[in-house]
Design a protein around this motif. Structure first.
Motif: not given
Ligand code: AMP
Ligand code: MG
Length: 355
Positions: A312-334
């Motif tokens: 997204f940086d390389d494509e000069d994206m000005e605004v980004i939205y992300s879904e959230a992820f479950d926070e258990g296990g590896l999800g906590g680190a993500i």
């Protein structure tokens, strides 16, 4: 500075190149190299000038300590003053691998490497190129992630080149980082091990080996005013150039919210990107959608996340939205990385409903 760029195939490691890279480190130079977590920017951990050069090349504040990378258990003695029993157990299970442990340091480690602390962070990576390189370098490679300070960590050689070409002596290009998130950091200097940075090795995995493990409270609570125990966790991190917002809530509402927000941003002429899960990717109506992987495959999400932020940086994206992820296990680190990348800018649709 002219940066030499070399390629190494992990299945057929060219020892001549590795030796050349090792000589650069021994002479006080800097070499970027692949590891299973993210690419590292290496210098001789026992040479204070090398550590200073690392801070300069990254533009990193010098009170943010470096992780010392070793390739063999025998190397540990020289750099730590004490090896607690819990450390031996954890090393037995998780080294080589994506676990960093904090020890009291020995006099061999300069304060320039530890950001002035009496403790030192140590990791033994599993990546075969990294291990060959560490051995060729004299056994102690201080290495933060090979990005300009503040940017997402590089999980692909091309991103290292983007940030470090012209700033260091050599870049070893290998495969994309298998894991894609930085190591779990555990402080074993106090009675109960404490997680200072979540990562691929989860609290549950650690507890199976050493019993109760605590988590630095500053990691769990964005509003917490205490100082994080890992100095680096204080700084803005992993941030894309665009303005990133994480949207939490029931998935269909998240998609609907992001679609409306995108439409509004796009109509005002902004370039908008979306970080979508495989389950929802076809439900978005915006122009720039990137799939980070299926919700059922957290390893894939971890592996793809930084690379998407960089794209997204390389494509000069000005605004980004992300879904959230479950926070258990590896999800906590993500989620820890994603929220830091977003500067904790979160829309929580559940809360809004309750209010
Ligand atoms: P990076 O090198 O970018 O993966 O960041 C290294 C992380 O390890 C930073 O968050 C540091 O603050 C943390 N760290 C390194 N050494 C220590 C230490 N001695 N005590 C606590 N945290 C440390
Ligand atoms: Mg970093």
């Amino acid at each position: 500075m002219k940066t030499e760029i070399v390629f190494i195939d992990e299945n057929n490691i060219d020892q001549d190149i590795i030796d050349r890279a090792g000589d650069i480190i021994k002479r006080g130079g800097l070499v970027a190299f692949p590891t299973e977590t993210v690419y590292g920017l290496g210098g001789d951990a026992l040479n204070r000038e090398s550590s200073r050069k690392i801070y300069a090349a990254k533009g990193r504040p010098s009170d943010n300590p470096l992780i010392v990378h070793i390739a063999d258990m025998e190397a540990l003695d020289r750099i730590v003053s004490d090896i607690p029993a819990s450390a031996l157990k954890l090393a037995d299970y998780f080294w080589p691998g994506p676990l960093t442990m904090i020890f009291f340091k020995s006099d061999a480690v300069p304060y320039d490497t530890t950001g002035g602390l009496d403790t030192v962070a140590v990791r033994m990576p599993v990546d075969s190129v990294a291990r060959a390189f560490i051995r060729a370098s004299g056994g102690y490679v201080a290495a933060p992630s090979a990005n300009i300070s503040g940017r997402p960590s590089p999980t692909s050689a091309r991103f290292v080149e983007e940030d470090m070409d012209g700033r260091i002596d050599m870049i070893i290009k290998g495969d994309d980082s298998r894991i894609g998130l930085e190591s779990t950091i555990v402080d074993i200097t106090s009675e109960k091990p404490m997680i200072l940075r979540p990562g691929y090795i989860t609290k549950e995995m650690l507890e199976e080996v050493v019993g109760e493990v605590t988590i630095d409270p500053t990691i769990l609570d964005a509003a917490c005013t205490e100082r994080p125990k890992a100095p680096g966790m204080r700084y803005r991190h992993y941030a894309p150039k665009g303005d990133l917002t994480v949207v939490k809530g029931p998935e269909d509402e998240v998609v609907e919210y992001i679609n409306l927000a995108c439409a509004s941003m796009e109509s005002s002429g902004k370039k908008v990107g979306v970080i979508a899960t495989g389950e929802n990717v076809s439900n978005y109506s915006c122009a720039n959608i990137k799939c980070v992987g299926s919700r059922t495959d957290e390893e894939e999400i971890a592996h793809r996340l930084y690379s998407i932020l960089r794209e997204f940086d390389d494509e000069d994206m000005e605004v980004i939205y992300s879904e959230a992820f479950d926070e258990g296990g590896l999800g906590g680190a993500i989620m820890n990385r994603l929220l830091k990348a977003a500067g904790h800018q979160v829309i929580d649709l559940r809360q809004e409903e309750e209010e």
